[in-house]
Every structure is written in C-alpha cells, then in structure tokens.
Design an enzyme around this catalytic site. Structure first.
Site, mmCIF file in Angstrom:
data_model
loop_
_atom_site.group_PDB
_atom_site.id
_atom_site.type_symbol
_atom_site.label_atom_id
_atom_site.label_comp_id
_atom_site.label_asym_id
_atom_site.label_seq_id
_atom_site.Cartn_x
_atom_site.Cartn_y
_atom_site.Cartn_z
ATOM 1 N N PHE A 1 0.811 -1.216 0.000
ATOM 2 C CA PHE A 1 0.000 0.000 0.000
ATOM 3 C C PHE A 1 0.845 1.267 0.000
ATOM 4 O O PHE A 1 0.368 2.337 -0.395
ATOM 5 C CB PHE A 1 -0.960 -0.002 1.201
ATOM 6 C CG PHE A 1 -0.391 0.523 2.486
ATOM 7 C CD1 PHE A 1 -0.555 1.861 2.851
ATOM 8 C CD2 PHE A 1 0.292 -0.311 3.357
ATOM 9 C CE1 PHE A 1 -0.038 2.348 4.035
ATOM 10 C CE2 PHE A 1 0.799 0.160 4.546
ATOM 11 C CZ PHE A 1 0.639 1.500 4.894
ATOM 12 N N LYS A 2 2.110 1.163 0.409
ATOM 13 C CA LYS A 2 2.963 2.353 0.452
ATOM 14 C C LYS A 2 3.140 2.978 -0.932
ATOM 15 O O LYS A 2 3.430 4.175 -1.052
ATOM 16 C CB LYS A 2 4.326 2.002 1.044
ATOM 17 C CG LYS A 2 4.281 1.347 2.423
ATOM 18 C CD LYS A 2 3.795 2.272 3.500
ATOM 19 C CE LYS A 2 3.689 1.590 4.852
ATOM 20 N NZ LYS A 2 4.945 1.279 5.495
#
Length: 475
Positions: A112-113
């Site tokens: 998700f980063k």
C-alpha cells in the site's frame, strides 16, 4: 493553505516546503492550520472520476501552492495504469458477505505504500526543480516503506535516498526488493536493532538542524505530510466505490467503517483526516499485532511505548513498531490544536516513558470514531486459512490482522472495509503455514530473490550514520 507544527514552534509554511523539510524545525510534525472540508454533494460530484482525477481533487485542497495543471500531471504520472496491475488502481473485492478488501497493493512493490510514494516521487522532483535544490532522503522502514520509496525515487533528479532497516527483521522478499536496486542514488543501511531504533536515528539527525541543513536532509516516512495527504484519497475512493450500487437517497445516509492494520499510525491518520474532511466514516478500526501499544492506548488512554528489547518480532513484520510517530498528529487534534499542551505530553514521554489521557478515553470512539483490537500469529494463520477456504482469495498477514479485528466490529447496515496492506507473495512462510502452499511470484518478479544484494550493515550509531551520509550526500 498553510501548515504548522504540532509543537507550535514553526511559522506557517506552504505545502511544497513541508514536502522538503519533513520533520518540523521544532521537532514536531507538520499539520494543516485548518483541515479542508468537502460537502457530501461535492464528493458525489466526483463519483465518475478516475483515480488520478480524484487524487487531483483531494490533494489540491492541501497543495494550494502547486498549479492545478502541474498537480494533475503529477497525479496522472503517479497513478498511471502501466504502474498498477488493476486498471481501477484501487479495486474493491468482497470476501464473504460482510467484509470488502480495499486493494491498495496493485503498485510496483506490491504494498500500500506505493499509493503515497508514487505521488511523493513526482511531487518532490517537481518542487526540487522549481527551487533548484537537492534533497537527501533519510528514512526508516519496517518492511514496505523502504522499497516503495526507493522504487518511486530511483533515478530521480536531485534526490538521493538513505534508507535504514532493522537487520534481520524483514521478509526475504522485502529485503530483495530493496537491496537488489543498483541505482547510484539509492543507499540501503541495515541497522543492528529494531524499527524503532531506525526511526529514532532518523529523528535524531532530522532534529539536528545544523546537520540537516548542511546535508539537505528530508524524509519520506509517514512523518512527511505529503504521504498522509496522498493516502487520504483512497478513503474518498473507498466510500464512492462501496456506495456505487445504491440510489442517490440511500447514498446520502450511508456510512462505512474501515479497518486499518496499523504500526506507525500514518495510514489510519489519513482516515482520521478523511473523516474530518467529510467522508461518511462511522468507525476507524485500528488493528494491531502483538506489538499492541496503540491498542492499549485506545482502550485505556495510557500511551506507553515499549523499548527495543520489548518489541516482538512477528509474522506481520511491517507492524513491529512500538512508538508510533503519527500518533502525535492525532493527539494534536485531541488537545484542540494546543502545541504547548502537546509538547508537554511529549516531554512526559521523554522523561517518564508514558503519558495518561484516560480522562479523554471516551472521546476516541464517540468523537473521533476510533476503536481498536489486537491479532496474534495464531489469529493470522486462522484468518488467512478461513478467507482462503471461503473465497479462494489469499491475503497477507497484515491484512489478516485487519480482517480478524474487523470481524469484532461488524454492525448491521454498515459496510466494513479492510485496507489491504500487501500481496501475500511477500510473506510466503506464513501463507504456506496457513493453506499448505506458497503463493507464486508475479512473472515480472520471478528472479528477484536470486539477484545480488547491496546493503551496508551498521550498528545503532548516530555518529556512524552521520559519517556515512556526509561522504555520500548530494550537496
């Protein structure tokens, strides 16, 4: 829109400056002077936008000093469909009748980063070019932040990256993603310690204003407000997609709850911002692993970070954090934006090792909608197994922490969304333990684990880190 420090010792600054500075000069974190709000009617008007267009709308509320056309270009480049597996960028996938996954792991590093880092890479290059400056990024990672930052910034003009990671505390896949990069502007440093030791080194050097300015230091950890604002976007997206099938009248009263696997409190802080901005979120559910300092805080009101020796090495390693930097931004809201009061609490934290906000405990859920829970290794294994058995979908251990805790907060008529953290490919051992098979690597990453790795091992020493950076920094 201007930004100030949580500790009150910074003159209001524009968005571009906060991107470069990272940590505020007084040691606090930057926050908006006034959080922008968006009416439900305006959110509705964004329903047919593609993800890059929605990102432009949301981020423009913060980045008022960047021309709209440039911001739109950055968002289009950051969320280009060639970089993301799903054409939607962020797909929503039901797992059973009660819970839906928000797919945040479709980007280049399968975590998700990427959602924030891809934007930050574009924004930093633009701002540095405009100001004819260079920047040496100093960051710390417990797993996914490092690879996402390095993939977003490798080869970018005017930027070098010095990324600290805890030696032996990441999965083999995570290490391979970071350490196999060969771009000359990427420097990987494995610290003899845990993530909190890495994070403390970043804060120590960033707090040394003379060293910071002489070596043009900045950050891309979630203390950088640019990441927080980019992550706000997918909360708007999630509500819009979760209510697509409803009629206009039903949508006007439909709230969602969102469960967020949490380590450094950045991802759920973005949800807190989105809720305050106007996204109809009933509950923000914080899911912790065995390093459950945040769960303890939201249940008791007492914040007591653990030492490095007390921080567990778990099978959801990106959450092996015992001192959550971004909690400071939430506490700033809790104390009514009083920088003096917040600084006093952090002084207590430094001298006593904890602070007590039990008098405010009821406000966590009643006013801010935040509740919490803890998941263990056994919970993760059981959850991965049950989700796979029921749906055929394989989830990673951090997302499993989220699903386990989400099940404890289901409410009739309130859709429960869980933010996916990473692809299960990154954590094959626990997946094999749960379902008896290892997840396959994507074809384009098939040889990753066999590539040579380049990393400098270093003791937990600010002096050695200063020397390393001094010899290699862009000036």
């Amino acid at each position: 829109m201007k930004f100030i420090s949580t500790r009150g010792g910074m003159d209001p600054a524009p968005f571009s400056e906060t991107l470069i500075e990272g940590l505020a000069p007084d040691g606090g974190l930057t926050v908006p002077e006034h959080l922008p709000t968006v009416s439900l009617a305006e959110i509705e008007s964004w329903r047919d936008l593609r993800y890059p267009e929605l990102a432009t709308e949301v981020i423009s509320r913060f980045a008022t000093d960047i021309p709209r056309a440039e911001l739109a270009r950055m968002c289009a480049a950051a969320y280009d469909s060639e970089k993301f597996v799903s054409p939607e960028i962020v797909p929503l996938t039901p797992i059973g009748e009660t819970i839906t996954l928000v797919g945040l792991s479709e980007g280049p590093t399968l975590a998700f980063k990427d959602m924030a880092m891809q934007f930050l890479g574009e924004a930093l290059e633009y701002v540095l070019t405009q100001h004819e400056r260079t920047l040496n990024i100093l960051g710390a990672t417990s797993g996914d932040t490092g690879s996402a930052a390095e993939y977003a910034l490798r080869g970018k003009d005017g930027v070098s990256v010095f990324m600290l990671s805890p030696q032996g505390r990441m999965s083999a896949f995570q290490r391979a993603q970071m350490y196999s990069l060969t771009e000359p502007n990427i420097h990987n440093i494995a610290i003899d310690g845990v993530f909190d030791d890495c994070q403390n080194l970043v804060k120590e050097l960033s707090g040394d204003l003379e060293f910071k300015r002489a070596h043009h230091l900045g950050t891309v950890n979630s203390i950088n407000l640019g990441r927080i604002t980019a992550q706000v976007v997918y909360y708007f997206w999630a509500w819009l997609r979760a209510t697509d099938a409803l009629g206009a009248e039903a949508r006007s009263t439909q709230h969602i709850s969102v469960t967020v696997p949490s380590g450094n409190f950045g991802n759920i802080l973005s949800g807190h911002f989105a809720r305050r901005m106007g996204v109809p979120i009933r509950r923000l559910v914080l899911a912790a692993n065995e390093n459950n300092v945040l769960d303890d805080f939201f249940r008791t009101g007492i914040y007591r970070p653990r030492s490095a020796a007390q921080t567990h090495a778990t099978s959801s390693p990106s959450m092996d954090i015992s001192k959550a930097s971004n909690l400071e931004r939430f506490i700033f809201d809790l104390v009514g934006g009083d920088g003096t009061a917040l600084a006093g609490l952090w002084q207590l934290l430094d001298t006593e090792g904890s602070f007590d906000l039990t008098a405010e405990r009821d406000r966590f859920a009643d006013e801010f909608g935040i509740v919490s829970g803890t998941s263990t290794h056994e919970d993760r294994v059981s959850t991965i197994r049950s989700v796979h058995a029921e749906t055929g979908i394989i989830i990673d251990p951090h997302t499993a922490d989220g699903v386990k805790v989400a099940r404890e907060y289901l409410e009739p008529g309130v859709p429960m969304l869980v933010l996916e953290t990473a692809k299960p490919t990154k954590f094959p051992d626990i997946v094999e333990e749960a379902i008896g098979e290892r997840p396959a690597l994507p074809p384009h990453l098939g040889g990753l684990l066999d590539l040579p790795q380049y990393v400098t091992e270093m003791p937990d020493s600010a002096a050695e880190l200063r020397n390393f950076i001094s010899e290699r920094a862009l000036l």
